[in-house]
Enzyme design. Structure first.
Site, PDB file in Angstrom:
ATOM      1  N   ASP A  50     -20.815  65.008 146.735  1.00  0.00           N
ATOM      2  CA  ASP A  50     -20.041  64.912 147.963  1.00  0.00           C
ATOM      3  C   ASP A  50     -19.101  66.124 148.053  1.00  0.00           C
ATOM      4  OD1 ASP A  50     -19.206  63.056 150.199  1.00  0.00           O
ATOM      5  OD2 ASP A  50     -17.272  63.293 149.196  1.00  0.00           O
ATOM      6  N   GLU A  53     -23.255  68.628 149.475  1.00  0.00           N
ATOM      7  CA  GLU A  53     -22.747  69.099 150.752  1.00  0.00           C
ATOM      8  C   GLU A  53     -22.072  70.451 150.509  1.00  0.00           C
ATOM      9  OE1 GLU A  53     -21.407  65.353 153.413  1.00  0.00           O
ATOM     10  OE2 GLU A  53     -20.153  65.669 151.662  1.00  0.00           O
TER      11      GLU A  53
END
Ligand code: CA
Length: 678
Positions: free
Chosen positions: A355, A384
């Site tokens: 993340d 990400e």
């Protein structure tokens, strides 16, 4: 957690500084205080049990005193022992021992810091915890292994472009009454064979097998903060992006959160059931921030060290959640590296999705991938490649999408293809290439070639990226929707309000055909294959099950769509041409046909030539029509077999034959042809 402004923010930061190399890597004034901190990353950190007893070792270099408290229970009751710990300045650790094996007991640490005793904490390395994760538990991990665990293995992955990712939340998959699953919302849900919808169609793990995905990506499954494990009757829902204990599973997904072994054993049983079905398990990991600031376990053990701060001492907040961690500090880097290694070793996890990965520095991510590769070369790491706010970490050190070529064995999500295919995520009404918006062609092509350098792709026309940032297609994860933002069905309903669901499903098929035929690794969101929706809620992180749970009745209703996804996945698995492993191969074997996007927008046609990547098919022609009307394309004469046409797909090219020439492609559809002969 709301990350809905993430990409725009990342872009604005990037355009300013991402690739300038002039910025020195100087540490901030705040960082200076940690320069001479001793570090320690031995496997005995915090807890170890051997024949000489139970041993505690807490890393806290600046504490003035430290104690460990022993309890009989995971919550409530007084400590039965309060053991003073001794400091070793060389390692910055405090240690204490008990001559007994304290299996079944619980513990917390307390440190005296700046003359003040901080709150109790289970530490940062608790591998087992009591209910709600407030106390660490002492368990014998060997007792948590399911039968056959020693022989358990995930699928072997030769190339990451072979992976097909299915992103899911435990409750989404099983909570709806139509799931037919007994252990609703639990790890054990995916261990139940032969579950069916009311119409008798496969659900749960059998559904995954039928669909053909290679890996599930489970939303955060470490112990998170927001769901009260002591009161399961409230049926609380959360995505879990609020980390509490990074090295223990979440209790609400177990059948008994009060029993520390239950969550560990049941998560392993889930992993084993998926492995037995040939499916790998990827964990979503959120090392980038903690649920709490001063009250986080990091701060209660070594105040200030694990988080980044601005020079004025305030928490920096690149996560948009109140703080960000400091992977660039050695003890934090070691924590991340050793934590993923622990999950890979103890739980046989096959991949990690980071993340807000760009909050971490490039060196940390490279170490993560290198260390995991030593354990299992099939482990897939991606993340990400953006932040949700500015960070004290210099942009050139961030594990950004645009820096992915500075990393090894790490992939990033392509927001390029995501936004270009279905419309921008910040504007619900915005359409994309697959839903009739012109001008997206070049950005879709960037996605098709997995952001690698290609002689026919003009990166200056890219919406989100202006240069070929990937050295290899194995650095790219392609997707149109995920748990964040409007999922595909909702996006299509909001952006095509005047159309029927059958037209929207045609667009859904086209959008996913683009994803699954593109170079890179395809990724899909659970339930979109049966046209599941979230009632238009774009940030459903704590919405009730009535919004989030997949209604399995939809499978019978939308079986045509499901079968199309299944066909797409089979096509990709059977044909290595869609899974090339080098940028050179793509540049050589993927050839776009000349189409003037100004005259005929929403039309892309390309060939995968000369048995690309060893494919048995000599040539594959892939044509996308994202317009609301039929368009025609000139296809070279030859003996073509039809693989996909007008919303139908056959991985065996069984949909008829054509000699090429002018071919008409239906609105919102893909045409795929193959020269199957040698
Ligand atoms: Ca929890």
């Amino acid at each position: 957690m709301n990350k809905s402004f993430v990409s725009a923010m990342a872009l604005s930061i990037l355009s300013a500084a991402a690739l300038s190399s002039s910025t020195a890597l100087a540490q901030s004034a705040y960082d200076q205080q940690f320069v001479n901190y001793p570090t320690y990353s031995g496997a005995d950190l915090e807890l170890s049990v051997d024949n000489s007893g139970t041993h505690f070792r807490l890393w806290s270099p600046k504490a003035q005193q430290a104690v460990v408290l022993i309890y009989n229970t995971g919550h409530g009751g007084d400590a039965i022992e309060n053991i003073k710990m001794d400091f070793d300045p060389a390692t910055g650790t405090w240690s204490a021992s008990s001559p007994d094996k304290l299996y079944g007991k619980f513990y917390t640490f307390r440190v005296l810091y700046d003359g003040k005793w901080l709150d109790e904490t289970p530490g940062v390395w608790a591998k087992a915890v009591g209910v709600n994760g407030n106390r660490a538990a002492i368990v014998n991990l060997d007792n948590t292994d399911p039968n056959g665990w020693n022989a358990d293995k995930g699928p072997k992955v030769d190339n990451f472009s072979d992976v097909i990712v299915y992103e899911m939340h435990h409750r989404d998959m099983s909570m709806h009454p139509s799931s037919g699953i007994a252990n609703k919302g639990k790890f054990l849900a995916l261990t139940e064979p032969s579950t069916t919808s009311p119409q008798g169609l496969a659900t749960g793990i059998d559904h995954l097998k039928e669909l053909g995905v290679t890996h599930v990506h489970i939303l955060p499954s470490y112990d998170y903060n927001s769901v009260d494990e002591a009161n399961p009757q409230f049926n609380q829902y959360n995505w879990g992006y609020d980390p509490l204990n990074y090295n223990a599973p979440e209790g609400s997904y177990s059948t008994n959160p009060n029993d520390p072994e239950s969550r560990i054993r049941e998560m392993k049983e889930m992993v084993k059931a998926l492995h037995d079905a040939g499916i790998g398990v990827i964990m979503d990991v959120v090392y980038n921030h903690t649920a709490d600031n001063d009250g986080s376990n990091f701060n209660l053990t070594a105040p200030g060290y694990y988080h980044r701060h601005w020079d004025d001492g305030k928490y920096s907040d690149a996560s948009g959640c109140g703080n960000e961690t400091a992977s660039d500090r050695l003890q934090m880097r070691d924590f991340i590296v050793n934590s993923v290694k622990y999950w890979a070793d103890e739980y046989h996890i096959d991949g990690f999705r980071f993340d807000l990965m760009a909050i971490h520095d490039i060196d940390t991510m490279n170490e993560v991938a290198a260390e995991l590769k030593k354990i299992n070369p099939s482990i897939f790491v991606y993340g990400e490649g953006w932040t949700a706010g500015d960070s004290p970490l210099a942009p050139e050190r961030r594990a950004l999408k645009e820096n992915v070529s500075k990393m090894t064995d790490i992939a990033v999500f392509s927001d390029d293809i995501r936004d270009a295919v279905k419309g921008h995520y910040t504007n619900a009404a915005d359409r994309g290439f697959a839903t009739g918006k012109p001008g997206q062609e070049e950005t879709v092509k960037i996605g098709i070639v997995a952001a690698t350098a290609h002689p026919q792709v003009d990166y200056t026309k890219g919406n989100n990226s202006k240069f070929p940032y990937a050295k290899s297609p194995e650095m790219i994860v392609n997707y149109v929707s995920c748990h964040d933002d409007l999922m595909l069905t909702d996006k299509l309903r909001k952006s095509m309000p005047e159309e029927s669901d059958s037209v929207r499903q045609a667009a859904a098929k086209l959008a996913q055909t683009i994803i699954f035929t593109s170079q890179g690794t395809p990724f899909m969101f659970a339930g979109e294959e049966i046209f599941r929706d979230k009632q238009g809620v774009h940030n459903s992180y704590k919405s009730p099950d009535s919004i989030n749970a997949i209604d399995w009745n939809l499978k019978a209703r939308n079986i045509d769509l499901f079968n199309y996804y299944k066909g797409l996945i089979a096509l990709r698995k059977n044909h290595p041409a869609f899974r090339m492993t080098t940028a050179d191969d793509i540049a050589k074997h993927l050839v776009f046909d000349k189409i003037d996007a100004a005259k005929t927008p929403n039309l892309i046609s390309y060939s995968l030539k000369d048995h690309a990547n060893g494919d048995e098919w000599k040539e594959i022609k892939v044509i996308f029509n994202g317009a609301d009307k039929a368009q025609s394309v000139k296809v070279a004469k030859g003996d073509w077999k039809i693989v996909a046409i007008d919303g139908k797909i056959s991985p065996d090219a069984d949909l008829g034959a054509t000699k090429g020439g002018n071919m008409t492609i239906a609105p919102y559809s893909a045409l795929i042809l193959a020269k199957t002969g040698r």
